[in-house]
Design a protein around this motif. Structure first.
Motif, PDB file in Angstrom:
ATOM      1  N   TRP A 168       6.834  -4.691  -7.130  1.00  0.00           N
ATOM      2  CA  TRP A 168       7.030  -5.337  -5.827  1.00  0.00           C
ATOM      3  C   TRP A 168       8.246  -6.264  -5.867  1.00  0.00           C
ATOM      4  O   TRP A 168       9.101  -6.237  -5.004  1.00  0.00           O
ATOM      5  CB  TRP A 168       5.775  -6.143  -5.485  1.00  0.00           C
ATOM      6  N   ALA A 200      -5.687   1.831   3.372  1.00  0.00           N
ATOM      7  CA  ALA A 200      -4.290   1.673   2.937  1.00  0.00           C
ATOM      8  C   ALA A 200      -3.840   2.829   2.046  1.00  0.00           C
ATOM      9  O   ALA A 200      -2.659   3.173   2.010  1.00  0.00           O
ATOM     10  CB  ALA A 200      -4.107   0.338   2.210  1.00  0.00           C
ATOM     11  N   LEU A 209      -9.552  -2.799   4.445  1.00  0.00           N
ATOM     12  CA  LEU A 209      -8.116  -2.482   4.479  1.00  0.00           C
ATOM     13  C   LEU A 209      -7.709  -1.601   3.293  1.00  0.00           C
ATOM     14  O   LEU A 209      -6.931  -0.662   3.440  1.00  0.00           O
ATOM     15  CB  LEU A 209      -7.296  -3.792   4.476  1.00  0.00           C
ATOM     16  N   ASP A 210      -8.254  -1.898   2.112  1.00  0.00           N
ATOM     17  CA  ASP A 210      -7.935  -1.081   0.934  1.00  0.00           C
ATOM     18  C   ASP A 210      -8.344   0.368   1.159  1.00  0.00           C
ATOM     19  O   ASP A 210      -7.690   1.299   0.694  1.00  0.00           O
ATOM     20  CB  ASP A 210      -8.692  -1.585  -0.312  1.00  0.00           C
ATOM     21  N   ALA A 259      -3.446  -3.125  -6.180  1.00  0.00           N
ATOM     22  CA  ALA A 259      -3.421  -2.905  -4.728  1.00  0.00           C
ATOM     23  C   ALA A 259      -3.621  -4.234  -3.997  1.00  0.00           C
ATOM     24  O   ALA A 259      -2.965  -4.512  -2.986  1.00  0.00           O
ATOM     25  CB  ALA A 259      -4.496  -1.905  -4.323  1.00  0.00           C
ATOM     26  N   GLY A 260      -4.507  -5.102  -4.530  1.00  0.00           N
ATOM     27  CA  GLY A 260      -4.721  -6.415  -3.918  1.00  0.00           C
ATOM     28  C   GLY A 260      -3.488  -7.298  -4.068  1.00  0.00           C
ATOM     29  O   GLY A 260      -3.091  -8.007  -3.137  1.00  0.00           O
ATOM     30  N   TYR A 261      -2.862  -7.213  -5.229  1.00  0.00           N
ATOM     31  CA  TYR A 261      -1.712  -8.078  -5.518  1.00  0.00           C
ATOM     32  C   TYR A 261      -0.491  -7.691  -4.677  1.00  0.00           C
ATOM     33  O   TYR A 261       0.303  -8.544  -4.282  1.00  0.00           O
ATOM     34  CB  TYR A 261      -1.395  -8.001  -7.015  1.00  0.00           C
ATOM     35  N   ILE A 262      -0.357  -6.398  -4.389  1.00  0.00           N
ATOM     36  CA  ILE A 262       0.777  -5.961  -3.569  1.00  0.00           C
ATOM     37  C   ILE A 262       0.663  -6.583  -2.173  1.00  0.00           C
ATOM     38  O   ILE A 262       1.648  -6.986  -1.578  1.00  0.00           O
ATOM     39  CB  ILE A 262       0.850  -4.417  -3.515  1.00  0.00           C
ATOM     40  N   LEU A 263      -0.581  -6.719  -1.678  1.00  0.00           N
ATOM     41  CA  LEU A 263      -0.776  -7.322  -0.349  1.00  0.00           C
ATOM     42  C   LEU A 263      -0.633  -8.848  -0.403  1.00  0.00           C
ATOM     43  O   LEU A 263      -0.234  -9.468   0.567  1.00  0.00           O
ATOM     44  CB  LEU A 263      -2.144  -6.947   0.215  1.00  0.00           C
ATOM     45  N   GLU A 264      -1.001  -9.447  -1.522  1.00  0.00           N
ATOM     46  CA  GLU A 264      -0.938 -10.921  -1.650  1.00  0.00           C
ATOM     47  C   GLU A 264      -0.308 -11.291  -2.988  1.00  0.00           C
ATOM     48  O   GLU A 264      -1.003 -11.740  -3.894  1.00  0.00           O
ATOM     49  CB  GLU A 264      -2.355 -11.519  -1.647  1.00  0.00           C
TER      50      GLU A 264
END
Ligand code: HEC
Ligand code: HEC
Ligand code: HEC
Ligand code: HEC
Ligand code: HEC
Length: 346
Positions: free
Chosen positions: A97, A328, A324-325, A67-72
């Motif tokens: 992604w 989201a 945010l997580d 989930a963190g990697y999808i955002l960054e």
């Protein structure tokens, strides 16, 4: 048998080799090619069973990381959570992604692979395999494969290679490191050790050489790691919180982790204190960098008092991700927040 290991002549190493095993704190992949997978080592070593249940195994595949990697989605993250070059190559062509952005590049998953290499995360070879030799704190003389003595594996500096690193900033596609630590577990441990705190990363997280690496995802361990006392002081209740048996800040590690002490008033949960780190985004030239604003984690041996209204339900929650997580929806809320302790103020 064992044809996968090149039979190199055993070189006698007189001095302790210098400690640089290629960890680059996310700036580059680990420069280790053709490393054996964990199933190879697992043919002979029972450590594989404990490691399979560890967060090192799921360092790339776990939902909170994803989930963190999808955002960054940065190579910086890949270089530490799935650090071997062959893992990074696979991610580039197979990550959901990336596929969504580049539908033309749908490369087939490697055939007959029980697990994708990236999904093996931080496996045996990441820590143990260099140039055809197995790094070990001690040589027993009984191994059927080349062994290079690396006594520093038993030192917290080994864990520091990945558990302490600075926040990056990006400029015109170039990465550079900033002054702000993204994780500082080793420095926190060093302060604890300097104050006569007992134990090392290895003795606490690898007891008897076990490869379970229990930490923030073991709820029983978390519950045992914090002591909460509530007393009455006139019109108020006063909480005293302290960490127990933790050799660094609690929480440590990922920048978003935090504890929240809450009370329920008029049907609503309100946070009395957040224990963790807080950052702000600041412009620096043409870049935006993250700076530490304050740190309120529990420090070993330093209790924190929190006044509270009397006669209200309270709870202590552990939060894994960013606010945010939690909205989201990529990871279910009950996987992002767990209640460690609860009660009613006196
Ligand atoms: C995150 C790094 C890391 C990973 C991943 C890892 N190990 Fe280890 N391993 C260590 C460290 C550090 C030690 C030494 C512990 C100590 O000194 O207390 C060690 C010790 C060992 C030992 C004992 C050596 C001795 O002299 O007693 C064996 C065997 C071993 N590991 C096998 C494995 C296998 C097999 C895997 C994969 C399933 C694996 N390790 C994955 C870091 C790792
Ligand atoms: C130099 C190594 C390194 C780099 C680079 C790195 N991480 Fe991590 N990451 C770690 C370590 C070590 C932990 C374990 C700390 C913890 O459990 O709190 C971790 C934990 C996490 C977690 C918490 C996972 C969980 O199990 O709860 C998330 C999410 C995460 N990282 C996302 C990222 C993202 C996104 C990036 C890139 C922007 C990144 N990381 C870059 C080392 C790294
Ligand atoms: C064919 C069986 C076999 C395979 C495959 C194998 N090992 Fe070993 N290894 C041994 C034996 C036997 C020892 C001797 C100590 C013991 O009995 O555990 C040993 C010892 C070790 C030691 C301690 C050093 C020493 O001198 O005793 C480490 C660390 C280690 N192995 C890691 C690994 C890793 C990592 C892999 C995969 C890259 C691997 N081994 C693959 C059989 C194997
Ligand atoms: C190659 C980089 C690397 C090395 C070396 C490494 N770690 Fe980790 N470690 C990670 C990453 C990345 C994670 C986070 C996985 C996740 O949850 O996404 C992690 C997770 C952990 C966790 C679990 C944290 C949690 O919240 O559950 C513990 C405990 C841990 N490591 C301890 C150690 C110790 C002790 C050592 C040294 C013996 C060590 N690690 C060496 C990268 C590394
Ligand atoms: C005295 C024992 C002790 C020592 C020494 C120690 N730890 Fe821990 N560690 C714990 C306990 C207990 C927890 C669970 C409570 C918590 O999450 O902080 C923990 C949690 C963690 C976590 C999960 C993150 C979090 O706080 O939620 C990581 C990552 C970690 N340790 C890495 C390390 C590393 C790396 C070192 C060495 C630099 C180290 N630890 C030294 C006991 C220890």
């Amino acid at each position: 048998m064992r044809r996968w290991l090149p039979l190199l002549p055993l070189t006698l190493i007189a001095a302790v080799p210098s400690f640089d095993w290629g960890f680059r704190r996310g700036l580059e992949p680990l420069p280790v090619q053709g490393a054996p997978g964990p199933d190879r080592c697992g043919r002979c070593h029972a450590e594989v069973d404990d490691w399979k249940g560890s967060r090192h195994h799921s360092a790339w595949s776990n939902d909170i990381f994803q989930a963190g990697y999808i955002l960054e989605p940065q190579a910086f993250c890949v270089n530490c959570h799935a650090p071997l070059p062959e893992q990074g190559d696979e991610i580039e062509v197979n990550h959901p992604w990336y596929l969504a952005m580049h539908p033309e590049s749908k490369a087939p998953l490697p055939a007959k692979q029980p697990e994708r290499k990236a999904d093996q995360g931080i496996h045996c070879s990441v820590c143990h395999w260099r140039e055809g030799e197995v790094l070990a704190p001690k040589r027993s003389g009984k191994a059927p494969h080349p062994v290079r003595e690396a006594p520093e594996m038993s030192d917290p500096a080994f864990c520091k290679s990945c558990h302490e690193f600075p926040m990056p900033a990006f400029h015109g596609g170039e990465i550079r490191v900033t002054e702000t630590p993204m994780q500082s577990t080793w420095t926190e441990w060093a302060a604890y050790a300097a104050a006569n705190g007992k134990g090392t990363c290895q003795s606490c997280h690898m007891p008897d050489g076990k490869h379970t690496f229990k930490g923030g995802h073991d709820i029983d361990l978390l519950r045992a790691s914090v002591q909460v006392d509530v007393a009455v002081n006139g019109e108020e209740a006063v909480f005293t919180l302290r960490s127990v048996g933790v050799g660094h800040h609690f929480p440590t590690g990922d920048l978003f982790r935090n504890l929240q002490l809450q009370v329920k008033e008029n049907g609503e949960w309100m946070t009395l204190r957040r224990f963790g780190r807080e950052f702000e985004l600041t412009p620096e030239g043409t870049e935006i960098v993250k700076r530490l604003v304050q740190e309120t984690s529990l420090v070993p041996g330093v209790p924190q008092e929190v006044p509270a209204p009397r006669g209200l339900p309270w709870r202590l929650d552990y939060h894994y991700g960013a606010p945010l997580d939690e909205v989201a929806g990529l990871v279910p809320y009950d996987r992002l927040v767990v209640t460690l302790l609860e009660g009613t103020t006196p």
